[in-house]
Motif scaffolding. Sequence first.
Motif, PDB file in Angstrom:
ATOM      1  N   CYS A 140       0.892  -0.985   0.014  1.00  0.00           N
ATOM      2  CA  CYS A 140      -0.032  -0.007   0.013  1.00  0.00           C
ATOM      3  C   CYS A 140       0.926   1.168   0.051  1.00  0.00           C
ATOM      4  O   CYS A 140       0.653   2.124  -0.766  1.00  0.00           O
ATOM      5  N   LYS A 141       2.036   1.340   0.688  1.00  0.00           N
ATOM      6  CA  LYS A 141       2.794   2.276   0.882  1.00  0.00           C
ATOM      7  C   LYS A 141       3.411   2.690  -0.452  1.00  0.00           C
ATOM      8  O   LYS A 141       3.691   3.617  -0.898  1.00  0.00           O
ATOM      9  N   GLN A 142       3.834   1.516  -1.278  1.00  0.00           N
ATOM     10  CA  GLN A 142       4.431   1.655  -2.463  1.00  0.00           C
ATOM     11  C   GLN A 142       3.358   2.375  -3.482  1.00  0.00           C
ATOM     12  O   GLN A 142       3.796   3.265  -4.295  1.00  0.00           O
ATOM     13  N   LYS A 143       2.239   1.776  -3.550  1.00  0.00           N
ATOM     14  CA  LYS A 143       1.131   2.488  -4.217  1.00  0.00           C
ATOM     15  C   LYS A 143       0.976   4.040  -3.974  1.00  0.00           C
ATOM     16  O   LYS A 143       0.777   4.860  -4.830  1.00  0.00           O
ATOM     17  N   VAL A 144       0.656   4.313  -2.475  1.00  0.00           N
ATOM     18  CA  VAL A 144       0.842   5.584  -2.466  1.00  0.00           C
ATOM     19  C   VAL A 144       1.953   6.597  -2.759  1.00  0.00           C
ATOM     20  O   VAL A 144       1.615   7.872  -3.109  1.00  0.00           O
ATOM     21  N   GLN A 145       3.098   6.199  -2.656  1.00  0.00           N
ATOM     22  CA  GLN A 145       4.077   6.944  -2.917  1.00  0.00           C
ATOM     23  C   GLN A 145       4.113   7.370  -4.445  1.00  0.00           C
ATOM     24  O   GLN A 145       4.815   8.315  -4.750  1.00  0.00           O
ATOM     25  N   GLU A 146       3.463   6.524  -5.000  1.00  0.00           N
ATOM     26  CA  GLU A 146       3.604   6.936  -6.706  1.00  0.00           C
ATOM     27  C   GLU A 146       2.750   7.948  -7.084  1.00  0.00           C
ATOM     28  O   GLU A 146       2.914   8.567  -8.039  1.00  0.00           O
ATOM     29  N   ILE A 147       1.747   8.699  -6.220  1.00  0.00           N
ATOM     30  CA  ILE A 147       0.875   9.743  -6.319  1.00  0.00           C
ATOM     31  C   ILE A 147       1.787  11.059  -5.890  1.00  0.00           C
ATOM     32  O   ILE A 147       1.211  12.244  -6.232  1.00  0.00           O
ATOM     33  N   PHE A 148       3.109  10.947  -5.422  1.00  0.00           N
ATOM     34  CA  PHE A 148       3.968  12.054  -5.228  1.00  0.00           C
ATOM     35  C   PHE A 148       5.214  12.152  -5.985  1.00  0.00           C
ATOM     36  O   PHE A 148       5.812  11.039  -6.304  1.00  0.00           O
ATOM     37  N   ASN A 149       5.312  13.266  -6.532  1.00  0.00           N
ATOM     38  CA  ASN A 149       6.473  13.303  -7.036  1.00  0.00           C
ATOM     39  C   ASN A 149       7.559  14.579  -6.738  1.00  0.00           C
ATOM     40  O   ASN A 149       7.336  15.580  -6.453  1.00  0.00           O
ATOM     41  N   VAL A 150       8.431  13.744  -6.223  1.00  0.00           N
ATOM     42  CA  VAL A 150       9.584  14.362  -5.296  1.00  0.00           C
ATOM     43  C   VAL A 150      10.974  14.337  -6.290  1.00  0.00           C
ATOM     44  O   VAL A 150      12.006  14.540  -5.506  1.00  0.00           O
ATOM     45  N   SER A 151      10.879  14.281  -7.550  1.00  0.00           N
ATOM     46  CA  SER A 151      12.136  14.240  -8.388  1.00  0.00           C
ATOM     47  C   SER A 151      12.355  15.768  -9.009  1.00  0.00           C
ATOM     48  O   SER A 151      13.569  15.826  -9.398  1.00  0.00           O
ATOM     49  N   HIS A 152      11.439  16.363  -8.944  1.00  0.00           N
ATOM     50  CA  HIS A 152      11.717  17.614  -9.774  1.00  0.00           C
ATOM     51  C   HIS A 152      11.628  18.738  -8.534  1.00  0.00           C
ATOM     52  O   HIS A 152      10.674  18.898  -7.955  1.00  0.00           O
ATOM     53  N   CYS A 153      12.464  19.749  -8.762  1.00  0.00           N
ATOM     54  CA  CYS A 153      12.475  20.976  -8.097  1.00  0.00           C
ATOM     55  C   CYS A 153      13.306  21.997  -8.621  1.00  0.00           C
ATOM     56  O   CYS A 153      14.452  21.964  -8.775  1.00  0.00           O
ATOM     57  N   SER A 154      12.688  23.160  -8.902  1.00  0.00           N
ATOM     58  CA  SER A 154      13.335  24.339  -9.371  1.00  0.00           C
ATOM     59  C   SER A 154      13.728  25.193  -8.295  1.00  0.00           C
ATOM     60  O   SER A 154      14.265  26.477  -8.792  1.00  0.00           O
ATOM     61  N   TYR A 155      13.624  25.185  -7.075  1.00  0.00           N
ATOM     62  CA  TYR A 155      13.900  26.247  -5.950  1.00  0.00           C
ATOM     63  C   TYR A 155      15.190  25.467  -5.105  1.00  0.00           C
ATOM     64  O   TYR A 155      15.563  24.178  -5.597  1.00  0.00           O
ATOM     65  N   SER A 156      15.439  26.059  -4.259  1.00  0.00           N
ATOM     66  CA  SER A 156      16.552  25.297  -3.133  1.00  0.00           C
ATOM     67  C   SER A 156      16.159  24.176  -2.453  1.00  0.00           C
ATOM     68  O   SER A 156      16.993  23.558  -2.332  1.00  0.00           O
ATOM     69  N   ARG A 157      14.761  24.197  -2.518  1.00  0.00           N
ATOM     70  CA  ARG A 157      14.347  22.924  -1.675  1.00  0.00           C
ATOM     71  C   ARG A 157      12.783  22.934  -2.087  1.00  0.00           C
ATOM     72  O   ARG A 157      12.170  23.961  -2.179  1.00  0.00           O
ATOM     73  N   CYS A 158      12.052  21.711  -1.952  1.00  0.00           N
ATOM     74  CA  CYS A 158      10.673  21.674  -2.079  1.00  0.00           C
ATOM     75  C   CYS A 158      10.020  20.605  -1.429  1.00  0.00           C
ATOM     76  O   CYS A 158      10.936  19.735  -0.715  1.00  0.00           O
ATOM     77  N   SER A 159       8.872  20.510  -1.311  1.00  0.00           N
ATOM     78  CA  SER A 159       8.060  19.457  -0.650  1.00  0.00           C
ATOM     79  C   SER A 159       7.827  18.312  -1.682  1.00  0.00           C
ATOM     80  O   SER A 159       8.657  17.398  -1.529  1.00  0.00           O
ATOM     81  N   PHE A 160       6.825  18.430  -2.628  1.00  0.00           N
ATOM     82  CA  PHE A 160       6.464  17.633  -3.574  1.00  0.00           C
ATOM     83  C   PHE A 160       5.815  18.272  -4.721  1.00  0.00           C
ATOM     84  O   PHE A 160       5.501  19.469  -4.274  1.00  0.00           O
ATOM     85  N   ASN A 161       5.894  17.601  -5.782  1.00  0.00           N
ATOM     86  CA  ASN A 161       5.247  18.379  -7.274  1.00  0.00           C
ATOM     87  C   ASN A 161       6.090  19.623  -7.715  1.00  0.00           C
ATOM     88  O   ASN A 161       5.262  20.521  -8.048  1.00  0.00           O
TER      89      ASN A 161
END
Length: 509
Positions: A324-345
């Motif tokens: 379930c955790k794996q499936k839930v993690q798929e709806i978060f995008n944490v790979s892209h960030c154009s700032y010094s730091r980001c949360s998600f998306n």
Amino acid sequence: MKLGGGPADSQDVAKQKKTWSRKVLFILGVLFILGIIALIVVAVVQNRPLPKNLKYGIVLDAGSSHTNLYIYQWPAEKENDTGVVEQVFECKVDGNGISSYYLNPVDAGHSLQSCINRAQKIVPDRQQKETPVYLGATAGMRLLRRSSPMVASEVLTSVENVLRSSPFDFQGARIITGQEEGAYGWITINYLLGNFIQELSQSKSIRTSGALDLGGASTQITFESNENIESEENSLHFRLYGRTYDVYTHSFLCYGKDQALRKQLANSITNLQNASLLDPCFHSGYTRNLNTTELYTSPCVSDRRTLAAPPSIRIIGTGDYNLCKQKVQEIFNVSHCSYSRCSFNGIFQPILQGEFGAFSAFYFVMDFLKLSKEKVSLDTVKETVVRHCSKPWSEVKNESGKVKEKYLSEYCFSGVYILTLLELGYGFNSSSWEDITFLGKIHGSDAGWTLGYMLNLTNMIPSELPLSPPLSHGGYVGLMVFFSVFLLFILLTCWLSFRKPKCIQKGII
């Protein structure tokens, strides 16, 4: 001729004096009694308790899953231009949120009538015309406006008509922004925790608490940060109780727990080979029929619609926390960030600072899992969620009591989702997790955005002079002295009249 009066004349004079003395005594007695009465009346009227000079305000929280009406009151004399507001009444509107009436918008307004009628019994009749009523619609209506702007407008018009026809002072019904929802939730938390009031009595600044809000369609994070906020749309400024606050806030639409479940299901259906879906986020032994057409009506997942998906799918629970955790993690995008730091998306977020109050669905889920009463470690929370998800559906039903099946069946997913959102999404870890307190009610008021909304609105309501006694202090003291001297004068007159000192008595012949 004999001069001088005889005995009869002396008796007449004595009688006249006695009669005159009785009249004087009667008059003095009456004046004395009137003086005492006047003294008592002035004292009582001047010192009687003043009636409470209260103001009322009504806010309706039109959320994605339901609508609540709250009545707040505050003294007309404000403190540093902000009313001291407290919740005095709550009414849950029957049915779902107003966005669910998209097929028949008129019914959205009618659904509010019962709570409006109950509010009329709480607010005094003489104050109803001056009591403002506001309706704020949140993420459910934000989604409806995105998919069907005309329908969203019709729903708002429906609730406006009902509220305008009430005896209260209708001020507006609108869809508030996600940033507003997050910021007003932050105001509520800090107000209820006393952080604003404490600053007034202390010379040093009190650290405010962050706010974590989770609804059905969106989630918000808001906290005061001493870092530079790199994205202007995430920066808000407030002035409350004489101080200015700069806060970071962001609202993630489509990441409330209900819409997050839709996203997880839509992702699973994409690769589905038949009409049965084995879902690890539901308990083993649990089954549910899912209408895919209804699933894709939400703008949050409409772009994931697949022509290969059957019209109806049977969900079969397997109760596996890790999958379930794996499936839930798929709806978060944490790979892209154009700032010094980001949360998600790709959304900017400064480093987490201070303590946080988590409310709404955060609290309801944790309270069900018996994790809200005291602070517990992140590992303890994970162990509890793992244990709950592993329970067979039959056991969960036997332990639940009268919880509705829809809510009961989704607590496993909700627990996993909250852990993933806070850890992977916002960046809480084992250390900072203990800075989170899950809050339902504080001092009798619900933790949510509506109290903060009402508190902020009181800045626009003119304060009034405090109610004062009928007489000024000088006038009151003057009257009390006058009547006291008057009574003493009467007593002295009586004493002089009936017990004359020798120095003023007539000579005896």
